[in-house]
Motif scaffolding. Structure first.
Motif, PDB file in Angstrom:
ATOM      1  N   GLU A 175       0.834  -1.215   0.000  1.00 19.92           N
ATOM      2  CA  GLU A 175       0.000   0.000   0.000  1.00 19.92           C
ATOM      3  C   GLU A 175       0.865   1.259   0.000  1.00 19.92           C
ATOM      4  O   GLU A 175       0.560   2.231  -0.686  1.00 19.92           O
ATOM      5  CB  GLU A 175      -0.944  -0.003   1.207  1.00 19.92           C
ATOM      6  N   ASN A 191       1.069   4.130  -2.894  1.00 17.26           N
ATOM      7  CA  ASN A 191       0.816   5.553  -2.642  1.00 17.26           C
ATOM      8  C   ASN A 191       1.943   6.410  -3.206  1.00 17.26           C
ATOM      9  O   ASN A 191       1.697   7.469  -3.782  1.00 17.26           O
ATOM     10  CB  ASN A 191       0.690   5.811  -1.138  1.00 17.26           C
ATOM     11  N   LYS A 210      -7.840  10.819  -5.074  1.00 15.66           N
ATOM     12  CA  LYS A 210      -7.758  10.158  -6.374  1.00 15.66           C
ATOM     13  C   LYS A 210      -9.084  10.063  -7.120  1.00 15.66           C
ATOM     14  O   LYS A 210      -9.102   9.982  -8.342  1.00 15.66           O
ATOM     15  CB  LYS A 210      -7.114   8.785  -6.196  1.00 15.66           C
ATOM     16  N   GLY A 217      -4.497   3.614  -5.963  1.00 20.11           N
ATOM     17  CA  GLY A 217      -5.451   3.806  -4.875  1.00 20.11           C
ATOM     18  C   GLY A 217      -6.726   4.467  -5.369  1.00 20.11           C
ATOM     19  O   GLY A 217      -6.738   5.110  -6.405  1.00 20.11           O
ATOM     20  N   ALA A 237      -6.264   2.936   2.877  1.00 19.44           N
ATOM     21  CA  ALA A 237      -5.023   2.275   3.269  1.00 19.44           C
ATOM     22  C   ALA A 237      -4.382   2.923   4.490  1.00 19.44           C
ATOM     23  O   ALA A 237      -4.109   2.237   5.485  1.00 19.44           O
ATOM     24  CB  ALA A 237      -4.047   2.248   2.089  1.00 19.44           C
TER      25      ALA A 237
HETATM   26 MG   LIG Z   1      -3.343   4.197  -1.270  1.00 21.55          MG
END
Ligand SMILES: [Mg+2]
Ligand SMILES: Nc1ncnc2c1ncn2[C@@H]1O[C@H](COP(=O)(O)OP(=O)(O)OP(=O)(O)O)[C@@H](O)[C@H]1O
Length: 592
Positions: free
Chosen positions: A30, A34, A80, A94, A99
């Motif tokens: 994760e 990111n 996002k 993502g 997360a």
């Molecule tokens: Mg993420």
């Protein structure tokens, strides 16, 4: 007293975290995703005690200002997407805003971040709550440190494995990202010691060499193919090597590593008739297709996707791998396996300067095996990106394309040699002819009929009961192949016409041997039966080793082989072509 109550948010968060954060490797995944979403070009990962003690991921991405950095820890906080429809064709890893809060709810978390033109921020948080927010000095980018994972979730803690096992899972997770995003520089340390150094790579092969060494990269063939809106590129194992080393599977869809057994099976299907059944090739394949054709929001860890229409995707994968297997690069080799040139040959996996030297430009100049590089440059160009994209494509040479035949020599009445730009090439005349006939017979069995030659004197065959049964079961197929036979149900056949694959063909022997081979055969599907029959007849009908061939016959065989889809392999998983690169000869003669 009501029995239902709404869970406190801390509990709800921990439950949700269970889906995202299964083990240290999921945290690593994760955090790296990111960083990539933030446009990082360089990512440093530091792991302590298999991630059980600490995981730290630093990037040179956009960074966050203080407001965003604080918000990032709230559930469903994401930069996002803003509406559900943004999910269609999404390009970021993502999209849920889950997360960081999930990780934070089960660990101690520290974020240090700074945008390009703003002040830096350090946030400490623990068990889902922000503990402190302070100034920090750092250059643009973000560093997230996660320590004491699952300190407040004893049930989870119990399920953590030993450091070695967690570390292995982390390496696997990083490998997936490294293959999906070859442009990004990645370094990884474990307990302070450097474990992986991956410079940005411009080719699959370079990344694979940096991950698993040059030898591993050399076992693989370039795959690069376009079918309608679907592009498939990557690497696939050379049939000769399948089953001799570690098997690796990597699949990505639009840059996202995924699992998909259907696609793996489709790729494996491309190997049919080039490797013995049951062997499993290494496959590293990336699919690029219109975002609207894929749903990425179907799996809690985003490890699977759903295709709007799966069939064309599987077909594209099978076709791409098959085309790669049809290249001369797929042929068995003596000595060095690579058939592409590597400038600065001795590039070591972790040499930083070697980045460019590591790029083994798959030389597009290889040209199709059976056409001279000069003679057919135009023809290749006409076929468009597809043909150009497949380096060293041997086949399919379309029926109307000229095949330029080089000078051929027969050796020991068994092999035919010729000179290729990249080395000396040997063809096994029997295997090659078998491949030619197999593909021709398959075509005939699936559509149309083979031209038959009427015999002046019909052949009479007396069969045993088992052979008769085998004939009756395959009667229609034999007729399609060009055997015109009289005799119904009895044990005597009168053969009036036969296929004529070459002048010395012995139809009686072929028919007998084939029926013998098919005796007691219990193959279920029609396709499998056709394949079995075509392979058997091809084997029996092909010219044999020990037969002298005229120059015209050699040339005809060469042209026919060039027009097959898998010229380098016979139908039993053996080589039809063996090549010795000039570089290998030079090495043996001490010239390099
Ligand atoms: Mg993420
Ligand atoms: N390394 C980073 N650099 C810059 N911004 C980041 C970084 N990590 C997180 N962020 C910001 O924090 C937000 C929340 O991150 P988080 O991972 O929780 O959710 P997400 O990535 O949007 O969705 P998902 O839960 O699917 O990963 C991101 O949308 C992004 O704006």
């Amino acid at each position: 007293m009501p029995r239902i109550s709404v869970l406190p948010s801390a509990v709800a968060d921990q439950i949700a975290a269970g889906e995202v954060v299964e083990r240290p490797a999921s945290v690593v995944k994760e955090l790296i995703e990111n960083a990539l979403d933030a446009g990082a070009s360089s990512i440093d990962v530091a792991i302590d005690d298999g991630g059980r003690a600490r995981i730290r991921v630093s990037d040179d991405g956009t960074g966050m200002d203080r407001e965003d950095a604080t918000l990032a820890l709230s559930r469903h906080a994401t930069s996002k997407i803003t509406r559900a429809s943004d999910l269609v064709g999404i390009h970021s890893f993502g999209f849920r805003g889950e997360a960081l809060p999930a990780i934070c709810s089960v660990a101690h978390l520290q974020i240090e971040t700074a945008p390009a033109d703003g002040a830096g921020t350090r946030i400490e948080a623990s068990g889902g709550s922000v503990v402190s927010v302070a100034d920090a000095t750092r250059r643009r980018g973000t560093t997230v440190s996660v320590s004491s994972l699952f300190y407040n979730a004893p049930a989870r803690l119990k399920f953590m494995r030993g450091a070695r096992s967690e570390w292995r899972a982390i390496v696997d997770a990083i490998t997936l990202v490294a293959l999906a995003r070859r442009d990004v520089r990645l370094t990884v340390t474990h307990d302070g010691a450097p474990a992986l150094t991956l410079p940005p790579a411009s080719s699959w092969r370079a990344r694979v060499a940096a991950l698993w060494g040059t030898a591993a990269a050399e076992r693989l063939l370039d795959v690069d193919d376009v079918a309608g809106p679907i592009r498939v590129d990557g690497l696939a194992e050379r049939p000769q090597d399948v089953g001799t080393g570690t098997r690796r599977i990597f699949l990505a869809v639009n840059g996202r590593a995924i699992r998909d057994n259907g696609l793996v099976r489709a790729a494996e299907a491309a190997y049919r008739s080039t490797i013995p059944a049951g062997l499993r090739p290494t496959l590293l394949l990336a699919l690029t297709l219109p975002g609207g054709d894929v749903d990425v929001n179907v799996h809690p860890a985003k490890a699977e996707v759903r295709f709007r229409d799966r069939w064309p995707v599987e077909r594209a994968v099978e076709g791409a791998v098959r085309r790669a297997l049809g290249t001369l690069d797929a042929a068995a080799a003596i000595g060095a396996r690579r058939w592409w040139s590597v400038p600065g040959d001795a590039a070591s996996p972790d040499s930083e300067v070697g980045t460019d030297a590591l790029q083994p430009t798959p030389s597009r100049g290889d040209g199709p095996l059976f056409t001279s590089p000069l003679g057919d440059a135009g023809a290749i160009g006409d076929k468009g990106a597809l043909a150009v994209a497949a380096p060293g494509a041997v086949a399919p040479v379309a029926d109307d394309e000229p095949v330029v035949v080089p000078a051929l020599t027969q050796w020991r009445r068994t092999w035919i040699s010729f000179e290729h730009e990249q080395g000396l090439v040997l063809i096994d005349q029997h295997s090659a002819h078998e491949r030619v006939l197999f593909e021709r017979f398959m075509g005939v069995l699936e559509r149309g009929e083979a031209p038959a030659q009427r015999l002046l004197f019909p052949i009479t065959l007396h069969l045993g009961p088992a052979e008769s049964d085998a004939f009756d079961a395959n009667r229609e197929s034999f007729e399609r192949l060009g055997f015109e036979v009289e005799g119904f149900g009895g044990h005597t056949l009168i053969v009036r016409a036969v296929p004529m694959p070459h002048p010395r063909f012995d139809p009686e022997r072929c028919l007998r041997d084939t029926l013998d081979a098919l005796t007691g055969d219990r193959v279920a599907s029609t396709a499998a039966r056709h394949e079995r029959l075509a392979a058997t007849v091809a084997c029996k009908a092909a010219i044999k080793a020990g037969e002298q061939l005229s120059l015209d016959e050699m040339r005809a065989l060469f042209v026919a082989l060039a027009r097959t889809t898998l010229p380098a392999h016979d139908v039993h998983g053996r080589a039809t072509i063996v090549r010795i690169g000039w570089d290998e000869l030079e090495r043996r003669f001490g010239r390099r």
